[in-house]
Scaffold this active site. Structure first.
Site, mmCIF file in Angstrom:
data_model
loop_
_atom_site.group_PDB
_atom_site.id
_atom_site.type_symbol
_atom_site.label_atom_id
_atom_site.label_comp_id
_atom_site.label_asym_id
_atom_site.label_seq_id
_atom_site.Cartn_x
_atom_site.Cartn_y
_atom_site.Cartn_z
ATOM 1 N N GLN A 24 21.339 0.869 -78.560
ATOM 2 C CA GLN A 24 21.115 0.922 -80.001
ATOM 3 C C GLN A 24 21.511 2.260 -80.619
ATOM 4 O O GLN A 24 21.679 2.351 -81.829
ATOM 5 C CB GLN A 24 19.644 0.613 -80.311
ATOM 6 C CG GLN A 24 19.277 -0.819 -79.952
ATOM 7 C CD GLN A 24 17.821 -1.127 -80.190
ATOM 8 O OE1 GLN A 24 17.010 -0.974 -79.288
ATOM 9 N NE2 GLN A 24 17.467 -1.568 -81.384
ATOM 10 N N ASN B 51 12.107 -3.508 -70.546
ATOM 11 C CA ASN B 51 11.653 -3.631 -71.922
ATOM 12 C C ASN B 51 11.639 -5.099 -72.357
ATOM 13 O O ASN B 51 12.680 -5.774 -72.342
ATOM 14 C CB ASN B 51 12.583 -2.856 -72.859
ATOM 15 C CG ASN B 51 12.121 -2.940 -74.305
ATOM 16 O OD1 ASN B 51 11.146 -2.303 -74.684
ATOM 17 N ND2 ASN B 51 12.796 -3.753 -75.120
ATOM 18 N N GLU B 52 10.467 -5.565 -72.721
ATOM 19 C CA GLU B 52 10.314 -6.896 -73.316
ATOM 20 C C GLU B 52 11.100 -7.990 -72.605
ATOM 21 O O GLU B 52 11.938 -8.673 -73.221
ATOM 22 C CB GLU B 52 10.706 -6.862 -74.802
ATOM 23 C CG GLU B 52 9.909 -5.860 -75.606
ATOM 24 C CD GLU B 52 10.163 -5.934 -77.108
ATOM 25 O OE1 GLU B 52 11.147 -6.583 -77.514
ATOM 26 O OE2 GLU B 52 9.383 -5.356 -77.871
ATOM 27 N N HIS C 74 16.682 -1.895 -71.007
ATOM 28 C CA HIS C 74 16.301 -2.237 -72.383
ATOM 29 C C HIS C 74 17.365 -3.190 -72.946
ATOM 30 O O HIS C 74 18.340 -2.771 -73.563
ATOM 31 C CB HIS C 74 16.169 -0.986 -73.243
ATOM 32 C CG HIS C 74 15.469 -1.233 -74.558
ATOM 33 N ND1 HIS C 74 14.387 -0.505 -74.990
ATOM 34 C CD2 HIS C 74 15.698 -2.146 -75.536
ATOM 35 C CE1 HIS C 74 13.982 -0.955 -76.167
ATOM 36 N NE2 HIS C 74 14.767 -1.957 -76.528
HETATM 37 C C1 BGC Z 1 12.855 -3.919 -79.227
HETATM 38 C C2 BGC Z 1 13.762 -2.950 -79.950
HETATM 39 C C3 BGC Z 1 13.980 -3.416 -81.381
HETATM 40 C C4 BGC Z 1 12.638 -3.430 -82.072
HETATM 41 C C5 BGC Z 1 12.663 -3.757 -83.556
HETATM 42 C C6 BGC Z 1 11.710 -4.435 -80.062
HETATM 43 O O1 BGC Z 1 11.572 -5.789 -79.850
HETATM 44 O O2 BGC Z 1 12.422 -3.370 -78.016
HETATM 45 O O3 BGC Z 1 14.961 -2.831 -79.221
HETATM 46 O O4 BGC Z 1 14.909 -2.642 -82.059
HETATM 47 O O5 BGC Z 1 11.806 -4.358 -81.441
HETATM 48 O O6 BGC Z 1 13.052 -5.065 -83.788
#
Ligand code: BGC
Length: 396
Positions: free
Chosen positions: A19, A157-158, A113
């Site tokens: 990002q 991440n997520e 991520h």
């Molecule tokens: C993610 C980020 C994303 C942010 C805002 C999260 O789900 O880890 O990468 O930019 O939310 O949407």
């Protein structure tokens, strides 16, 4: 009256390699952004050129008052082809960790991520059998090179977002809508987290390791309708519980919360009338943070919580302050109730590439002029930095 956070509470901001770095041409997202058949509004391009500008960005965080920086290392740069590791890329991330430590900032490193190297998307990617070994080897090599400089590590991440949006919604790569593949990805993400945890803990270094999870305040509507409650529990089971249950005994659980989700007997409900809907399509609902901290604490059977992401995409910086104010009040309430919350990380440090949404949504406390790459701190950044320095709220 001001309320104080516990001594040692960590105050940070977060970014993710793809990002902000720019030109991560060797991962699945770069490819996805270029494809005419996806909903991506624009490619990531140079992003915020953080790959080259990180020394100034990290110094800025120090000047503002933060003591933690969460960033990710890009697997596709470190292992551009299977089994071929770039020492130059690893050295880059060593310099980033060192820059954090020099400024008294925790190097909070995320190993995955959202982006996966192109070569690792073969053999069904995250839905295939090979990914767990592949990711574990990457974690071993990266920790071997960086471990002595890492303060805290987030494995993945997520994973719940990568799996669900990639295999059920189709807005993230691979964009193949297939329930079996989605369920397979859940098993692989859980296994990959467990193996990565062990690999990273093996050292060098001795630091906390945990998973970061996208959480929502899932609310049954009507709250007393058993069918709505049952649907809410089913949705939440696959979205969150399978992961939270796999994290018991970890050093921390990373809670990442933006909004709430109301669920009726038939499934997800649209935003409630009268509640503001943000540019991301979900409701302005800062109270969700406290609700999800409580739930993560409960389901993991009291694993310490770090808020590894919380924030708002808005052009109205005063709205950002209002959102974080409400969210922090919630964190303080959780602390008062005895929940072990160890830090708050605002998403994001910089206005950056918001995946399929491109550069439209602005989550940063620092504005970035993408033509000149000039950074301008927003009032919310100065404000949050003052809270970080004071370790209390309100700060003055
Ligand atoms: C993610 C980020 C994303 C942010 C805002 C999260 O789900 O880890 O990468 O930019 O939310 O949407």
């Amino acid at each position: 009256m001001a309320r104080t956070f516990p001594e040692g509470f960590r105050w940070g901001t977060a970014t993710a390699a793809h990002q902000v770095e720019g030109n991560n041409v060797n991962n699945d997202w770069w490819d996805w952004e270029q494809r005419p058949d996806t909903v991506c509004v624009e490619p990531s391009g140079d992003a915020c050129d953080h790959y080259h500008r990180y020394p100034d960005d990290i110094r800025l965080l120090k000047e503002l008052g933060f003591n933690s920086y969460r960033f990710s290392i890009e697997w596709s740069r470190i292992e551009p082809e299977e089994g071929q590791f770039s020492v130059a890329a690893l050295e880059h991330y060593r310099r980033m960790c060192a820059a954090c430590l020099e400024h008294g900032i925790d190097a909070t490193v995320t190993f995955h991520h959202f982006t996966t190297p192109r070569w690792a998307t073969t053999d069904d990617g995250w839905a295939g059998a090979k990914i767990v070994d592949r990711f574990t080897r990457f974690c071993e090599v990266a920790t071997g090179h960086l471990g002595d400089l890492i303060t805290r590590a987030c494995t993945i991440n997520e994973p719940n977002v990568v799996g669900y949006i990639g295999y059920q919604v189709g807005v993230f790569p691979p964009g193949i809508i297939d329930r079996e593949l989605w369920l397979a990805s859940i098993d692989n993400f859980v296994a990959a987290h467990r193996r990565a945890y062990e690999a990273i803990k093996a050292g060098p270094g001795d630091f906390p390791v945990g998973l970061t999870l996208s959480m929502s305040d899932y609310q049954a509507m009507p709250a007393d309708d058993p069918a709505a409650v049952e649907m809410r529990d089913t949705v939440r089971r696959y979205a969150e519980d399978v992961y939270l249950e796999a994290c018991g005994g970890d050093d921390f659980i990373g809670v990442q919360t933006y909004s709430r989700t109301q669920i009726g007997p038939e499934g997800n409900l649209p935003p409630e009338e009268g509640v503001e809907v943000l540019g991301m399509g979900y409701e302005y609902w800062p109270e969700a943070l406290a609700a999800t901290i409580r739930r993560a604490w409960e389901v993991t059977d009291h694993v310490p919580v770090i808020v590894t992401e919380n924030g708002i995409g808005t052009d109205d910086d005063e709205q950002r302050v209002a959102y974080v104010t409400a969210a922090l009040e919630g964190v303080l309430d959780c602390l008062a109730d005895g929940i072990d919350v160890r830090g708050y990380t605002y998403w994001s440090c910089l206005d950056n590439f918001e995946w399929a949404f491109g550069y439209g949504p602005r989550f940063g406390i620092v504005e970035v002029d993408r033509a000149t790459q000039q950074r301008v701190v927003k009032p919310s950044g100065q404000w949050l930095g003052r809270i970080a320095r004071a370790n209390r709220f309100p700060p003055d």
